[in-house]
Design a protein around this motif. Structure first.
Motif, short mmCIF file in Angstrom:
data_model
loop_
_atom_site.label_atom_id
_atom_site.label_comp_id
_atom_site.label_asym_id
_atom_site.label_seq_id
_atom_site.Cartn_x
_atom_site.Cartn_y
_atom_site.Cartn_z
N LEU A 156 1.04 -0.88 -0.06
CA LEU A 156 0.07 0.07 -0.16
C LEU A 156 1.00 1.39 -0.43
O LEU A 156 1.74 1.24 0.61
CB LEU A 156 -0.67 -0.45 1.17
N PRO A 159 -1.60 5.00 1.07
CA PRO A 159 -3.06 4.64 0.60
C PRO A 159 -4.54 5.77 1.54
O PRO A 159 -5.64 5.68 1.05
CB PRO A 159 -3.32 3.59 1.81
N VAL A 187 3.14 -1.20 4.08
CA VAL A 187 2.00 0.73 3.42
C VAL A 187 3.17 0.86 4.21
O VAL A 187 3.76 1.32 5.46
CB VAL A 187 1.29 0.03 4.65
#
Length: 305
Positions: A156, A159, A187
């Protein structure tokens, strides 16, 4: 087994190393936060790991597949959510997911779409045009498309940029639910509260990986000392402290100042006369993750200059 195990990754553009000998491991089922300033190499590193880019140097495996020779196999088992919303805004949520299901050759299409809509709380909005969605709902659609094919690894890239705090909280609750089911997550984020929700974090600056570990480990290993100054005339206090030996950071926090330094003795000496000011209090404080990252940024050299 590690979902990600890469060593000395290098990626150059125009002779400059955007990714500079990055080594990283992420265990299966782990949520790792990838942090760093804009232009630090986070996106390029993520694209290497999901098989979209080939490194100029280095080696490694993602989900057991070789980065260099098995990138197609990596792509099939990874979900990659980009920074920008990349779905068709003139199609409905359901139509976008049907398109993704066909790309992955999922059968039967309708069953996969219906299950994904239900799992992500999108069923009631199935017929809404993607272009009319708020930032939080667009984010949820993007996540739904990323996990529809049941990937083993989710990558990600910032995001939650531009979505409200409630949507961010709901997004992270969903990420932790997926991780409990065995999904591995890497992420990238700029938000300190999101970093603190990760099992571990890694910090990259101008292509170089500077720190990795739990939030507590990264803060402790930074070796910073923090004092909190409160009372009257804090604007004048901040002005007096700027540039003093031992003072690396002076930052307002509400009605207080956070004063941070890497040399505790020098920092305490710099605060000696401040302690003597009428109505001013100087007390030990806790170093925050933000303090550490600001310190990293101040000590890093821009590899594009």
């Amino acid at each position: 087994m590690n979902a990600i195990d890469v060593k000395n990754l290098v990626k150059r553009y125009g002779g400059r190393a955007v990714v500079d000998h990055v080594t990283m491991t992420v265990a299966a089922g782990e949520i790792v936060g990838f942090l760093g300033p804009n232009g630090s190499g986070k996106t390029t590193t993520i694209r290497i790991m999901c098989g979209l880019l080939t490194p100029d140097e280095g080696e490694g495996h993602v989900l057991g597949y070789d980065l260099r020779t098995e990138s197609l196999l990596i792509k099939r088992e990874v979900g990659y959510m980009t920074q920008r919303f990349s779905f068709y805004e003139d199609l409905t949520i359901g139509e976008n997911l049907e398109f993704v299901a066909r790309l992955y050759k999922l059968r039967p299409v309708e069953e996969h779409v219906a299950t994904t809509l239900e799992d992500l709380g999108l069923a009631s909005r199935r017929d809404q045009l993607a272009g009319t969605l708020s930032g939080g709902w667009k984010q949820r659609l993007a996540l739904a498309a990323c996990i529809m094919h049941k990937p083993k690894l989710l990558l990600l890239d910032e995001p939650t940029a531009g979505v409200d705090p409630k949507a961010r909280r709901e997004f992270w609750d969903e990420i932790h639910r997926l991780a409990r089911g065995g999904l591995t997550v890497l992420v990238s984020t700029h938000y300190m509260d999101e970093a603190e929700r990760c099992h571990r974090i890694s910090y990259i600056s101008y292509g170089k990986l500077l720190a990795t570990g739990t939030v507590e480990e990264v803060v402790r290993n930074a070796g910073l000392t923090t004092f909190v100054v409160s009372g009257a005339g804090l604007d004048q206090v901040a002005e007096a402290l700027e540039g003093r030996s031992g003072v690396d950071q002076v930052a307002p926090f509400g009605a207080t100042l956070h004063v941070v330094g890497s040399d505790q003795a020098a920092l305490e000496a710099a605060l000696t006369d401040i302690r003597d000011r009428p109505g001013v209090t100087v007390e030990p404080g806790e170093t925050s993750l933000e303090d550490v990252f600001i310190q990293f940024m101040a000590g890093s050299r821009d590899n594009m200059s």
